[in-house]
Design an enzyme around this catalytic site. Structure first.
Site, PDB file in Angstrom:
ATOM      1  N   ASP A   1      -3.588 -14.207 -13.699  1.00 24.69           N
ATOM      2  CA  ASP A   1      -3.995 -15.648 -13.684  1.00 24.69           C
ATOM      3  C   ASP A   1      -2.788 -16.265 -12.789  1.00 24.69           C
ATOM      4  OD1 ASP A   1      -2.196 -14.823 -15.587  1.00 24.69           O
ATOM      5  OD2 ASP A   1      -3.261 -15.955 -17.118  1.00 24.69           O
TER       6      ASP A   1
ATOM      7  N   GLU B   1      -5.156 -21.593 -17.388  1.00 18.62           N
ATOM      8  CA  GLU B   1      -4.722 -22.793 -18.517  1.00 18.62           C
ATOM      9  C   GLU B   1      -5.847 -23.886 -18.623  1.00 18.62           C
ATOM     10  OE1 GLU B   1      -2.349 -22.224 -20.373  1.00 18.62           O
ATOM     11  OE2 GLU B   1      -1.021 -20.831 -19.167  1.00 18.62           O
TER      12      GLU B   1
END
Length: 383
Positions: free
Chosen positions: A75, A134
């Site tokens: 990520d 997120e």
């Protein structure tokens, strides 16, 4: 050992740390990643961009004698946190910080990719630099856009998350669920406002909200098997404007977390039932809105995870720790619901926790992590 030197890896991590960007806005981050990758041996690499997900980046490494395609995901987004580390390479983007260690994640992925660019793998490999972990469901977005289809679809997927509670460079994993699934909760209560001196003419939603919050606490303690566990946190409530006015509206926000999708759905159902009960008791309108998006439980594939743990335990260069499940969320869970794989921890030993403004991971974990991961992937190709 990694092809990139430890010194260059640390510099890459610090460059990334200084340029954090929020979900789906990782423009400079993606450009930096592509620049680093352009310096690798390109003989077996193919880079792919996605028009509908412009900050995502995929790299394919062609295998010499492929039997399968191995995927590795990292990520790339940051958090809306104001950094307080005082480091010379601290965030230059005010109010945004790599407070979850995604700068470490990206650097490890680049190190692994660097290795396989110089040592052509037997199997094909896909490296997915994923935006919006997120928030905004980056993994789910990518999957639904067909990003991981055709020659870009892995047969199995791997990814890590850093962990400040583990020694630097240690690998942590477990069979079954590693991370919980999460559901966003929004509750709106509508009644009738009025003067504080005449409660009989109003319908007080502060009282109704207080009753709802109290009843919600019994869902976990009385409706859920204590062996399985779950969490409901109602972290925000807004109601009223002034002390002498009865509030006709209240708004509550929170989160549900469970280690299996079945558990999350059971908690969701009980929360809806509590809301309906409060609505009837107070003659009010109660709307419970639940949004899980792509944040499913991270459920590791049994066979692939057994192989992973066996390798790490037998590798003298790796400190392996069998970990307990965590109630933190991760959208890699959505990808693992579609493609079998394993997620694991990389220890970065620090006194501060994830999402903290003072998180300062131990950078010695980077090279150790790359060594362990490349070794495992090569062993998997030899199966």
């Amino acid at each position: 050992m990694p092809v990139l030197t430890e010194e260059s890896l640390i510099q890459i991590r610090r460059d990334l740390h200084a340029m954090p960007e929020l979900a789906l806005n990782e423009v400079r981050t993606e450009a930096y990643l592509e620049k680093v990758i352009s310096g690798f041996n390109q003989a077996h690499l193919t880079v792919k961009h996605i028009a509908d997900l412009p900050t995502a980046l995929l790299v394919r490494v062609a295998g010499s004698h492929p039997k399968r395609t191995l995927g590795y995901r990292t990520d790339i987004d940051a958090l809306p946190v104001s950094e307080k580390t005082g480091l010379p390479f601290a965030s230059k983007n005010p109010g945004v910080m790599h407070a979850c260690g995604h700068d470490i994640h990206m650097t490890v992925a680049l190190g692994v990719l660097s290795y396989f660019s110089e040592h052509q793998p037997t199997d094909n490999m896909i490296f997915f630099f994923q935006p919006a972990e997120e928030s905004k469901n980056g993994g789910k977005l990518a999957y639904e856009l067909g990003v991981l289809e055709g020659e870009w679809r892995p047969d199995e997927f791997y990814g890590l998350h850093d962990n400040p509670d583990l020694p630097a460079g240690a690998i942590g994993c477990r069979m079954g669920t590693l991370f919980a699934g999460t559901t966003e909760v929004n509750i709106d209560l509508e009644g009738k406002g009025g003067h504080a001196a005449y409660p009989q003419d109003a319908n007080d939603m502060v009282v109704a909200a207080a009753q709802l919050i109290g009843q919600v606490q019994t869902i976990i303690s009385r409706s859920i098997d204590p062996i399985e566990g779950g969490v409901i946190t109602l972290g925000k409530m807004e109601a009223g404007t002034i002390r002498n006015v009865i509030a006709g509206h209240a708004h509550i926000e929170g989160t549900i977390r469970g280690l299996t999708q079945t558990m999350i759905q059971k908690i969701d159902q009980r929360l809806q039932e509590v809301g309906a009960g409060i609505a009837k008791s107070f003659n009010a309108q109660v709307t419970v809105t639940l949004n899980q998006g792509g944040y499913l439980p991270v459920e590791n594939d049994p066979e692939l995870t057994r192989r992973f743990i066996t390798y790490m335990k037998q590798n003298d260069d790796v400190t392996f720790i069998e970990t307990e499940p965590a109630m933190t969320g991760e959208d890699f869970g959505y990808l693992l619901s579609k493609i079998p794989g394993t997620m694991f921890w990389l220890g970065v030993e620090d006194d501060s926790q994830l999402h903290s403004a003072t998180l300062n991971p131990d950078e010695s974990a980077i090279a150790k992590g790359i060594t362990g991961i490349t070794g495992f992937l090569e062993s998997r190709m030899a199966d």
